[in-house]
Design an enzyme around this catalytic site. Structure first.
Site, PDB file in Angstrom:
ATOM      1  N   LYS A 120      42.343  41.474  42.025  1.00 45.29           N
ATOM      2  CA  LYS A 120      41.964  42.173  43.255  1.00 45.29           C
ATOM      3  C   LYS A 120      42.419  43.627  43.202  1.00 45.29           C
ATOM      4  O   LYS A 120      41.652  44.545  43.520  1.00 45.29           O
ATOM      5  CB  LYS A 120      42.586  41.486  44.468  1.00 45.29           C
ATOM      6  CG  LYS A 120      42.164  42.094  45.806  1.00 45.29           C
ATOM      7  CD  LYS A 120      43.089  41.681  46.929  1.00 45.29           C
ATOM      8  CE  LYS A 120      44.379  42.475  46.883  1.00 45.29           C
ATOM      9  NZ  LYS A 120      45.256  42.219  48.039  1.00 45.29           N
ATOM     10  N   ASP A 138      40.078  40.364  49.277  1.00 44.98           N
ATOM     11  CA  ASP A 138      41.341  40.139  49.968  1.00 44.98           C
ATOM     12  C   ASP A 138      41.119  39.108  51.057  1.00 44.98           C
ATOM     13  O   ASP A 138      40.060  38.458  51.110  1.00 44.98           O
ATOM     14  CB  ASP A 138      41.885  41.455  50.531  1.00 44.98           C
ATOM     15  CG  ASP A 138      41.051  42.006  51.687  1.00 44.98           C
ATOM     16  OD1 ASP A 138      39.945  41.473  51.954  1.00 44.98           O
ATOM     17  OD2 ASP A 138      41.497  42.970  52.321  1.00 44.98           O
TER      18      ASP A 138
END
Length: 226
Positions: A120, A138
Site C-alpha cells: 500500500k 487503505d
C-alpha cells in the site's frame, strides 16, 4: 456495478473534485515516503502535525540518519506505534543511502524491499510521486469498494486486483484518491452520509441512510460496514 455504472461513479467523483491530492504534507519524494510510513494506523492530520517541524529539519535520508532514532522519536511521539516507526524510518533511510544513492526508487519491488514499506505504501508513493496508475487500498478504499459494490474482495490485495481490472480511463490516475476522500468524508465507517452522496443511486449498499439524523442524540450506527 456494471461497466457503465463504474464509469459514471468516477465521472461524478471527478466532477466534484477534478484534481484530488493526498492530504499528507511533504516537500519532496523522500518526505512523502516517510509521511506514508508514519501514517499507518494514524490520521493524516496527526502525521502532518508531527512532521511539520521534522521536515523543516530533515529533507534527505542522510539528514534523517544524522538526526538518529531518538531524535526522530521526539518529533513523532504523538503518532501511534512511534517506536517501531522510528526504527523503520531510520533503517529505510540507511538502505536508501547504501543501495539507492539516497534516492527513492521508482520500482515497486525496490520500494517494498525497504523497512516498513508494504504494498500500500509503495503504491501511494508510486502514484503521488511518479504518476503511476496504482491503487493503494487503505481502510477507506477497502470499505468503499466493498460497500458500494465497485470492487468486492476479502483482502486489500483482492480489492486492488478488482480495481485494476474495473477502473477505466481517464480515471485511473486519481481513482484511489477519490475513493479515500469519499470514504473519509462521505462514506464513513460508522454512519455513511448517503443523504448527500453524489453516487448513492449507483451504490449497492443495502443499508443506505437516506435521511440525515436529527439531533446529537440520534447517532445511529450503520448495521453493516460492507
Amino acid at each position: 456495478m456494471s461497466r457503465d455504472e463504474v464509469f459514471e461513479f468516477f465521472r461524478r467523483l471527478a466532477e466534484d473534485n477534478p484534481s484530488p491530492e493526498t492530504e499528507l504534507e511533504f516537500g519532496n519524494t523522500y518526505q512523502l515516503l516517510v509521511a506514508v510510513v508514519l501514517s499507518a494506523q494514524a490520521t493524516d492530520v496527526g502525521v502532518n502535525k508531527a512532521t511539520r517541524a521534522l521536515f523543516g529539519e530533515v529533507k534527505t535520508p542522510a539528514q534523517m540518519i544524522a538526526l538518529g532514532e531518538e531524535g526522530l522519536k521526539q518529533h513523532i511521539k504523538t503518532i501511534g506505534l512511534f517506536n517501531a516507526k522510528a526504527r523503520n524510518v531510520i533503517a529505510l533511510s540507511e538502505k536508501l543511502v547504501a543501495e539507492h544513492g539516497g534516492e527513492v526508487p521508482t520500482d515497486r519491488d525496490a520500494l517494498v524491499g525497504l523497512p516498513g514499506v508494504g504494498r500500500k505504501t509503495a503504491n501511494v508513493v508510486m502514484n503521488c510521486a511518479f504518476g503511476d496508475e496504482t491503487f493503494a487500498v487503505d481502510t477507506h478504499v477497502f470499505r468503499v469498494s466493498n460497500r458500494t459494490g465497485l470492487a468486492k474482495g476479502k483482502t486489500p490485495e483482492q480489492v486492488e486486483a478488482k480495481l485494476e481490472k474495473r477502473v477505466p480511463q481517464p480515471f485511473r490516475r486519481h481513482a484511489h484518491h477519490w475513493l479515500i476522500l469519499h470514504g473519509r468524508y462521505t462514506c464513513k465507517a460508522r454512519l455513511p452520509e448517503c443523504w448527500r452522496c453524489p453516487v448513492n443511486d449507483l451504490c449497492g449498499y443495502r443499508h443506505k441512510v437516506l435521511e440525515k439524523p436529527v439531533g446529537k442524540g440520534n447517532r445511529a450506527s450503520a448495521p453493516s460496514l460492507l
